[in-house]
Design an enzyme around this catalytic site. Structure first.
Site, short mmCIF file in Angstrom:
data_model
loop_
_atom_site.label_atom_id
_atom_site.label_comp_id
_atom_site.label_asym_id
_atom_site.label_seq_id
_atom_site.Cartn_x
_atom_site.Cartn_y
_atom_site.Cartn_z
N ASP A 7 -12.36 3.11 -5.36
CA ASP A 7 -11.43 2.63 -6.40
C ASP A 7 -12.21 1.89 -7.49
OD1 ASP A 7 -9.47 3.65 -4.76
OD2 ASP A 7 -8.99 1.71 -3.84
N ARG A 66 0.87 -1.19 0.00
CA ARG A 66 0.00 0.00 0.00
C ARG A 66 0.90 1.23 0.00
NH1 ARG A 66 -2.48 3.38 3.83
NH2 ARG A 66 -4.53 4.12 3.15
N CYS A 95 -22.00 0.23 44.22
CA CYS A 95 -20.55 0.09 44.00
C CYS A 95 -19.99 -1.12 44.74
CB CYS A 95 -19.81 1.34 44.44
SG CYS A 95 -20.38 2.83 43.59
N ASP A 142 -5.16 -0.91 -4.65
CA ASP A 142 -5.77 0.01 -5.63
C ASP A 142 -5.31 -0.20 -7.08
OD1 ASP A 142 -7.07 2.16 -6.74
OD2 ASP A 142 -5.82 3.69 -5.80
N VAL A 196 -0.68 -2.67 10.15
CA VAL A 196 0.37 -1.86 9.52
C VAL A 196 1.45 -1.55 10.56
CG1 VAL A 196 0.93 0.21 8.20
CG2 VAL A 196 -1.37 -0.78 8.01
N LYS A 244 0.47 5.22 -1.54
CA LYS A 244 -0.42 6.14 -2.25
C LYS A 244 0.36 7.22 -3.00
CE LYS A 244 -4.43 4.55 -0.76
NZ LYS A 244 -5.29 3.82 -1.69
#
Ligand code: 3NM
Length: 522
Positions: A91, A41, A442, A72, A198, A43
């Protein structure tokens, strides 16, 4: 090439993640560490350069039978001989990509909604990248952070159509949450086939070791996973088993670690002592790892929370999750203010809670609009506010939330509803005077934590035992002649908790006959 999606690496060549390192060397290390599929990937790079890198990566991946996909760029995939492409919603369409790449190419699609997922599956996508799971710095313009609950909704939608599409999830996945994401989505009708990552690999100091560590993690259930599918309970089973669990608590004296609000510190410690647990009131996240090693349980109570306190809660949550120690969330007033709504979201995203305990308003806030359709979730203060749900609606909501979170959920009220997503019970014990004493909600959380610490094999039964001991003790105290109001109730209540513990230790189990438990068929 048959694809294994379990540990899916997406590359990133930006300075912030890759740094000055060579992408090809980093991917080689990650493949050696065990990633099972790689997506290139990038871009920004020019086409020729991208093809050159894709070819280099392909020579590495194909030597390990690992498919290489190109983000892409169908042209780059063809030129480099890659196994397929990954395409976004904006895309090239799936049919065109398929026409160009042929029937054997792997085509994956980014999806963040149920509609997008179903459309892509029906259009013939081989797999879907579902996200964004958690907020991430890695991808700009991610559409929405959907959390594990969003992933689970998409998986459930996919489970209802008859398409054999594979799925991975993406966004903020790292060693501390990879197992949890798989565990919490596993109750959907379709399971994830893997996690896509990633920065936790590309940005790791040692990508080979990072990949190997992640691979090890995802091939095992998390330490907090329920050990077996618990049996369906009948009321009879419950009443037979509860006294022995109370007895075991007194024998084990589990550590009960409270990160609780300013109002109830002292009362919670006294309740823990009375039931036979060993309380520690520590709000310091830095000592949580040491405490988590002591085999107890943690209560996180956000009653008087601030950003600083939350940071400590998140540290402690992570420490207990790693150790497999149970954690109970008491989301006090979580729907009352914007800060609390954000706070509870951060806690839920930050780790796994074995039990969530709240009143109707709190449980509705945590469940959110997807489960609480058309209902107002704004709370006034820390009180539950006016009830808007029928008993069946409460039970159904509690069950749905427990199934979504893969944990145990308790909604308190004059009738309490408790579920682990498979089994749901209503409990009609307790006394109205509890509402006149601060901290009684609580300290029920404290009690449940202690029981889950000693009976992890069935957390629902553990929580139920705590609720029954607590509420029957309250009934017994309220009925005493020496109790004239909330002031005299508190010491009598501590005495009755202590007395039940003593009775359980001696095998005198008559107290449990007061249990009003109904196993619900929903
Ligand atoms: N796609 P990290 S999130 C490439 O939501 C990508 O579709 C996303 O990076 C989506 O593992 C993302 O470092 C980046 O958080 C994931």
């Amino acid at each position: 090439m048959k694809a294994d999606y379990s540990l899916y690496l997406v590359t990133d060549s930006t300075k912030a993640i890759l740094g000055d390192r060579d992408l090809v060397a980093v991917v080689k290390a990650a493949v050696e560490g065990g990633v099972t599929i790689v997506q290139l990937r990038d871009k920004t790079r020019e086409t020729a350069e991208l093809i050159r890198i894709a070819k280099e990566l392909h020579s590495i991946t194909s030597a390990h039978q690992v498919p290489l996909l190109i983000n892409d760029r169908v042209d780059v995939a063809l030129a480099a001989g890659a196994e397929g492409v990954h395409i976004g919603q904006d895309d090239i369409d799936i049919a065109s990509a398929r026409k160009i790449l042929g029937p054997d190419a792997i085509i994956g699609v980014t999806t963040s909604t149920e509609d997008e997922a179903i459309i892509a599956a029906k259009a013939g996508a081989d797999y879907l990248g579902i996200g964004t799971v958690y907020a991430t710095q890695t991808k700009e313009n991610t559409k929405t952070v959907i959390g594990t609950s969003g992933v689970r909704n998409i998986l459930s939608s996919l489970g209802s159509i008859n398409e054999n599409v594979k799925t991975v999830c993406i966004g903020g996945i790292k060693p501390s949450n990879a197992q949890r994401v798989l565990y919490q989505t596993a109750t959907a009708s379709k399971e994830l086939d893997g996690v896509a990552i990633v920065s936790a690999i590309i940005g790791a100091p040692d990508p080979k070791q990072a990949a190997a560590h992640l691979k090890e993690l995802i091939s095992h259930p998390p330490p907090f996973a329920a050990s077996a599918s618990p049996q369906i309970l009948s009321t009879r089973d419950i009443l037979d088993r509860v006294p022995a669990i109370v007895k075991s608590l007194g024998e084990a004296k589990p550590l009960c670690h409270n990160m609780t609000n300013l109002v109830v510190q002292n009362f919670a410690a006294n309740v823990a002592l009375a039931i036979g647990a060993s309380p520690i009131m520590s709000n310091n996240g830095d000592e949580a790892a040491d405490l988590a090693a002591l085999n107890g349980a943690l209560v996180i109570n956000m009653g008087t929370t601030t950003a600083d306190i939350r940071a400590n809660h998140l540290k402690a949550l992570s420490a207990y999750n790693i150790a497999g120690g149970p954690v109970i969330l008491d989301p006090v007033g979580c729907g009352a203010t914007q800060a609390r709504r954000e706070g509870v979201r951060a806690l839920m995203a930050g780790g796994y809670f074995d039990v969530i305990k709240g009143n109707e308003g709190e449980i509705k806030t945590i469940a959110g609009p997807a489960l609480v359709k058309g209902q107002q979730t704004q709370q006034r203060g820390v009180d539950s506010g006016t009830s808007t749900l029928s008993g069946t609606e409460k039970a159904t909501l509690v069950r749905a939330l427990a199934a979504r979170e893969h944990n145990v959920v308790l909604m308190t009220g004059s009738t309490d509803y408790l579920s682990d997503g498979a089994r749901t019970v209503a409990i009609r014990n307790g006394h109205a005077i509890l509402g006149a004493v601060t901290g009684t909600g609580c300290t029920l959380g404290t009690t449940i934590a202690a029981f889950v610490a000693v009976h992890r094999e069935d957390k629902l039964l553990a929580a139920l035992t705590g609720i029954l001991m607590y509420e029957i003790a309250a009934e017994r105290a309220a009925e005493r002649d020496d109790v004239r109001g909330p002031g005299t109730f508190v010491p009598a209540f501590l005495d009755e908790l202590f007395a039940i513990r003593g009775e359980a230790a001696r095998g005198a189990d008559a107290w449990v006959k007061g249990a009003k438990v109904e196993v619900l068929e929903l």
